[in-house]
Design a protein around this motif. Structure first.
Motif, PDB file in Angstrom:
ATOM      1  N   GLN A 293       0.829  -1.207   0.000  1.00 33.13           N
ATOM      2  CA  GLN A 293       0.000   0.000   0.000  1.00 33.13           C
ATOM      3  C   GLN A 293       0.865   1.260   0.000  1.00 33.13           C
ATOM      4  O   GLN A 293       0.565   2.234  -0.701  1.00 33.13           O
ATOM      5  CB  GLN A 293      -0.926  -0.019   1.208  1.00 33.13           C
ATOM      6  N   MET A 294       1.947   1.245   0.780  1.00 33.25           N
ATOM      7  CA  MET A 294       2.827   2.410   0.829  1.00 33.25           C
ATOM      8  C   MET A 294       3.532   2.615  -0.503  1.00 33.25           C
ATOM      9  O   MET A 294       3.701   3.747  -0.972  1.00 33.25           O
ATOM     10  CB  MET A 294       3.855   2.249   1.950  1.00 33.25           C
ATOM     11  N   ALA A 295       3.956   1.527  -1.133  1.00 38.15           N
ATOM     12  CA  ALA A 295       4.607   1.639  -2.440  1.00 38.15           C
ATOM     13  C   ALA A 295       3.633   2.174  -3.477  1.00 38.15           C
ATOM     14  O   ALA A 295       3.994   2.996  -4.327  1.00 38.15           O
ATOM     15  CB  ALA A 295       5.154   0.272  -2.856  1.00 38.15           C
ATOM     16  N   ALA A 296       2.370   1.725  -3.412  1.00 36.37           N
ATOM     17  CA  ALA A 296       1.361   2.156  -4.389  1.00 36.37           C
ATOM     18  C   ALA A 296       1.075   3.643  -4.299  1.00 36.37           C
ATOM     19  O   ALA A 296       0.758   4.284  -5.305  1.00 36.37           O
ATOM     20  CB  ALA A 296       0.068   1.359  -4.186  1.00 36.37           C
ATOM     21  N   CYS A 297       1.184   4.207  -3.068  1.00 28.00           N
ATOM     22  CA  CYS A 297       0.895   5.646  -2.936  1.00 28.00           C
ATOM     23  C   CYS A 297       2.180   6.485  -2.967  1.00 28.00           C
ATOM     24  O   CYS A 297       2.151   7.669  -2.649  1.00 28.00           O
ATOM     25  CB  CYS A 297       0.104   5.921  -1.654  1.00 28.00           C
ATOM     26  N   GLY A 298       3.305   5.866  -3.324  1.00 27.76           N
ATOM     27  CA  GLY A 298       4.540   6.613  -3.526  1.00 27.76           C
ATOM     28  C   GLY A 298       5.392   6.827  -2.293  1.00 27.76           C
ATOM     29  O   GLY A 298       6.398   7.535  -2.348  1.00 27.76           O
ATOM     30  N   ASN A 299       5.034   6.192  -1.172  1.00 28.55           N
ATOM     31  CA  ASN A 299       5.807   6.371   0.060  1.00 28.55           C
ATOM     32  C   ASN A 299       6.846   5.246   0.139  1.00 28.55           C
ATOM     33  O   ASN A 299       6.714   4.291   0.895  1.00 28.55           O
ATOM     34  CB  ASN A 299       4.878   6.328   1.278  1.00 28.55           C
ATOM     35  N   SER A 300       7.905   5.355  -0.651  1.00 29.14           N
ATOM     36  CA  SER A 300       8.874   4.267  -0.792  1.00 29.14           C
ATOM     37  C   SER A 300       9.690   4.050   0.482  1.00 29.14           C
ATOM     38  O   SER A 300      10.070   2.918   0.794  1.00 29.14           O
ATOM     39  CB  SER A 300       9.817   4.555  -1.966  1.00 29.14           C
ATOM     40  N   GLU A 301       9.966   5.109   1.233  1.00 24.83           N
ATOM     41  CA  GLU A 301      10.773   4.971   2.442  1.00 24.83           C
ATOM     42  C   GLU A 301      10.076   4.090   3.485  1.00 24.83           C
ATOM     43  O   GLU A 301      10.663   3.155   4.043  1.00 24.83           O
ATOM     44  CB  GLU A 301      11.078   6.342   3.053  1.00 24.83           C
ATOM     45  N   VAL A 302       8.787   4.370   3.715  1.00 19.61           N
ATOM     46  CA  VAL A 302       8.052   3.589   4.702  1.00 19.61           C
ATOM     47  C   VAL A 302       7.711   2.202   4.147  1.00 19.61           C
ATOM     48  O   VAL A 302       7.652   1.232   4.902  1.00 19.61           O
ATOM     49  CB  VAL A 302       6.783   4.340   5.152  1.00 19.61           C
ATOM     50  N   ALA A 303       7.556   2.098   2.834  1.00 18.93           N
ATOM     51  CA  ALA A 303       7.347   0.778   2.225  1.00 18.93           C
ATOM     52  C   ALA A 303       8.551  -0.119   2.513  1.00 18.93           C
ATOM     53  O   ALA A 303       8.388  -1.295   2.860  1.00 18.93           O
ATOM     54  CB  ALA A 303       7.135   0.920   0.720  1.00 18.93           C
ATOM     55  N   ALA A 304       9.750   0.436   2.390  1.00 16.36           N
ATOM     56  CA  ALA A 304      10.963  -0.340   2.670  1.00 16.36           C
ATOM     57  C   ALA A 304      11.014  -0.764   4.137  1.00 16.36           C
ATOM     58  O   ALA A 304      11.436  -1.881   4.460  1.00 16.36           O
ATOM     59  CB  ALA A 304      12.196   0.478   2.313  1.00 16.36           C
ATOM     60  N   LEU A 305      10.568   0.131   5.023  1.00 15.80           N
ATOM     61  CA  LEU A 305      10.536  -0.212   6.450  1.00 15.80           C
ATOM     62  C   LEU A 305       9.609  -1.397   6.699  1.00 15.80           C
ATOM     63  O   LEU A 305       9.968  -2.351   7.403  1.00 15.80           O
ATOM     64  CB  LEU A 305      10.067   0.997   7.266  1.00 15.80           C
ATOM     65  N   PHE A 306       8.413  -1.370   6.111  1.00 15.51           N
ATOM     66  CA  PHE A 306       7.457  -2.450   6.342  1.00 15.51           C
ATOM     67  C   PHE A 306       7.931  -3.758   5.707  1.00 15.51           C
ATOM     68  O   PHE A 306       7.638  -4.844   6.224  1.00 15.51           O
ATOM     69  CB  PHE A 306       6.072  -2.055   5.833  1.00 15.51           C
TER      70      PHE A 306
ATOM     71  N   LEU B 116       2.672   9.219   5.825  1.00 18.58           N
ATOM     72  CA  LEU B 116       3.170   8.427   6.949  1.00 18.58           C
ATOM     73  C   LEU B 116       4.695   8.472   6.983  1.00 18.58           C
ATOM     74  O   LEU B 116       5.351   8.323   5.949  1.00 18.58           O
ATOM     75  CB  LEU B 116       2.697   6.982   6.818  1.00 18.58           C
ATOM     76  N   THR B 117       5.259   8.673   8.158  1.00 16.56           N
ATOM     77  CA  THR B 117       6.715   8.712   8.309  1.00 16.56           C
ATOM     78  C   THR B 117       7.215   7.375   8.856  1.00 16.56           C
ATOM     79  O   THR B 117       6.453   6.544   9.346  1.00 16.56           O
ATOM     80  CB  THR B 117       7.134   9.829   9.269  1.00 16.56           C
ATOM     81  N   ARG B 118       8.542   7.198   8.797  1.00 19.54           N
ATOM     82  CA  ARG B 118       9.146   6.004   9.397  1.00 19.54           C
ATOM     83  C   ARG B 118       8.822   5.929  10.878  1.00 19.54           C
ATOM     84  O   ARG B 118       8.557   4.854  11.418  1.00 19.54           O
ATOM     85  CB  ARG B 118      10.668   6.059   9.219  1.00 19.54           C
ATOM     86  N   LEU B 119       8.847   7.090  11.538  1.00 21.21           N
ATOM     87  CA  LEU B 119       8.564   7.112  12.974  1.00 21.21           C
ATOM     88  C   LEU B 119       7.130   6.648  13.247  1.00 21.21           C
ATOM     89  O   LEU B 119       6.881   5.888  14.182  1.00 21.21           O
ATOM     90  CB  LEU B 119       8.795   8.518  13.524  1.00 21.21           C
ATOM     91  N   ASP B 120       6.177   7.095  12.412  1.00 24.64           N
ATOM     92  CA  ASP B 120       4.784   6.647  12.555  1.00 24.64           C
ATOM     93  C   ASP B 120       4.692   5.128  12.403  1.00 24.64           C
ATOM     94  O   ASP B 120       4.013   4.446  13.174  1.00 24.64           O
ATOM     95  CB  ASP B 120       3.886   7.314  11.503  1.00 24.64           C
ATOM     96  N   GLY B 121       5.372   4.605  11.391  1.00 23.12           N
ATOM     97  CA  GLY B 121       5.341   3.171  11.143  1.00 23.12           C
ATOM     98  C   GLY B 121       5.953   2.376  12.279  1.00 23.12           C
ATOM     99  O   GLY B 121       5.429   1.331  12.682  1.00 23.12           O
ATOM    100  N   LEU B 122       7.064   2.861  12.818  1.00 25.13           N
ATOM    101  CA  LEU B 122       7.721   2.167  13.930  1.00 25.13           C
ATOM    102  C   LEU B 122       6.846   2.183  15.178  1.00 25.13           C
ATOM    103  O   LEU B 122       6.779   1.185  15.914  1.00 25.13           O
ATOM    104  CB  LEU B 122       9.073   2.821  14.222  1.00 25.13           C
ATOM    105  N   ARG B 123       6.183   3.305  15.426  1.00 25.05           N
ATOM    106  CA  ARG B 123       5.309   3.384  16.606  1.00 25.05           C
ATOM    107  C   ARG B 123       4.137   2.410  16.480  1.00 25.05           C
ATOM    108  O   ARG B 123       3.737   1.776  17.460  1.00 25.05           O
ATOM    109  CB  ARG B 123       4.806   4.814  16.786  1.00 25.05           C
ATOM    110  N   ALA B 124       3.586   2.298  15.272  1.00 21.40           N
ATOM    111  CA  ALA B 124       2.490   1.348  15.065  1.00 21.40           C
ATOM    112  C   ALA B 124       2.982  -0.086  15.237  1.00 21.40           C
ATOM    113  O   ALA B 124       2.306  -0.922  15.844  1.00 21.40           O
ATOM    114  CB  ALA B 124       1.891   1.540  13.672  1.00 21.40           C
ATOM    115  N   ALA B 125       4.179  -0.379  14.708  1.00 22.44           N
ATOM    116  CA  ALA B 125       4.741  -1.720  14.864  1.00 22.44           C
ATOM    117  C   ALA B 125       5.008  -2.034  16.328  1.00 22.44           C
ATOM    118  O   ALA B 125       4.791  -3.160  16.787  1.00 22.44           O
ATOM    119  CB  ALA B 125       6.032  -1.834  14.057  1.00 22.44           C
ATOM    120  N   LEU B 126       5.481  -1.033  17.079  1.00 19.32           N
ATOM    121  CA  LEU B 126       5.746  -1.238  18.504  1.00 19.32           C
ATOM    122  C   LEU B 126       4.454  -1.577  19.246  1.00 19.32           C
ATOM    123  O   LEU B 126       4.450  -2.434  20.139  1.00 19.32           O
ATOM    124  CB  LEU B 126       6.391   0.016  19.101  1.00 19.32           C
TER     125      LEU B 126
END
Length: 307
Positions: free
Chosen positions: A171-184, A235-245
């Motif tokens: 989903q992140m890759a589809a909307c162009g958020n490649s940095e957070v896509a790589a994190l997930f 969505l930022t990397r920090l947002d993604g990490l907080r959700a994963a936590l």
């Protein structure tokens, strides 16, 4: 730059702090700065009261002599306490291998993430980890009656987490958020490693029989699923990490609640293994978040433009 995680049965939860390497700050100095209750007395390596166990969280780190050098005071006190062997001394001095135990007042923080474990003041009561009300209901009202059934739940938790993170990455890759896509993608890879460990423990278990369906969980979702359901270009990397936590903590609480509620000794023992592993996953994510927060609050200055 380093993340230092402090863990003790005298603390309600582990605490991860950001420390700047190379400023000659000891583990004890960092602990005092952040009000971590490591016992201490002389602060000069002569009493042994600040004994800690140090775990290096990055196995690829190359440890230099400067980073792990043992002072003569520390070496002598560790020998008196029975906390260092001749082999560990040789490994530290010849092979640059850090010993397991250190004195917090003599151990300097270097450019590596570490876990500092200590017993603390024995006069204080042990603080058990908090278990949320939700954790008690993760089994959906179904009592786990056998070890194979528990392992089925564990396989489902880790399998669902991997699929969830893969879906978020798409989903992140589809909307162009490649940095957070790589994190997930990275988080999905970690979940698959955890899944492989759970499957190995389950052995020849018939997953189709004992892996629980979605409807037995509250909200039809396994505990390690995050609250993120769709791609968000902001969505930022920090947002993604907080959700994963958040998901990892729920997984930790699930296994902890199984260990606390079960009457079967085999289930309790296995659940405690998963508790320890999930606790490590939580520490790693907390360390990543601490680093991201520090970077966000201390942006690098813009280079001066040529006049």
């Amino acid at each position: 730059m380093a993340n230092v995680t402090f863990s003790s049965p005298r603390m309600g939860k582990d605490v991860t702090v950001y420390a700047i390497a190379g400023d000659r700050g000891t583990v004890l100095a960092v602990a005092k700065q952040h009000k971590i209750p490591i016992p201490f007395d002389c602060q000069d390596g002569e009493c042994g009261s600040c004994l800690v166990e140090v775990t290096h969280l990055n196995p690829t780190t190359t440890y230099g002599k400067y980073g792990i050098a043992l002072t003569e005071k520390e070496k002598e006190m560790l020998k008196q306490l029975g906390k260092i062997t001749k082999e560990e001394i040789v490994n530290a001095e010849v092979n640059d291998m850090p010993p397991r135990h250190r004195l917090a007042c003599q151990c300097f923080v270097r450019n590596e993430d570490i876990l500092v474990t200590f017993e603390g003041d024995e006069t204080l009561p042990v603080q058990t980890p908090h278990i949320s009300h939700a954790a008690k209901r993760f089994t959906g009202g179904i009592e786990i009656g056998s070890l194979s059934e528990f392992l089925g739940y564990a396989v489902k938790v880790e399998e669902d987490a991997a699929l969830h993170f893969d879906g978020l990455a798409d989903q992140m890759a589809a909307c162009g958020n490649s940095e957070v896509a790589a994190l997930f993608r990275q988080l999905a890879g970690f979940s698959r490693l955890h899944l492989a460990e759970a499957q190995a423990r389950a052995g020849t278990l018939d997953h189709d029989v004992v892996v629980p369906p979605d409807y037995v969980w509250p909200d039809h979702a396994t505990p390690e699923r995050t609250s993120l359901l769709a791609g968000d270009p902001a969505l930022t990397r920090l947002d993604g990490l907080r959700a994963a936590l958040q998901g990892e903590r729920r997984g930790y609480e699930f296994y902890l609640s199984v260990a606390a509620k079960s009457q079967d000794e085999d289930i309790i023992a296995m659940a405690k293994l998963f508790v320890r592993e999930e606790a490590e996953h939580v520490k790693v994510l907390e360390a990543w978040i601490t680093r991201e927060e520090w970077a966000a609050n201390h942006p690098e200055p813009e280079p001066a433009s040529a006049s």
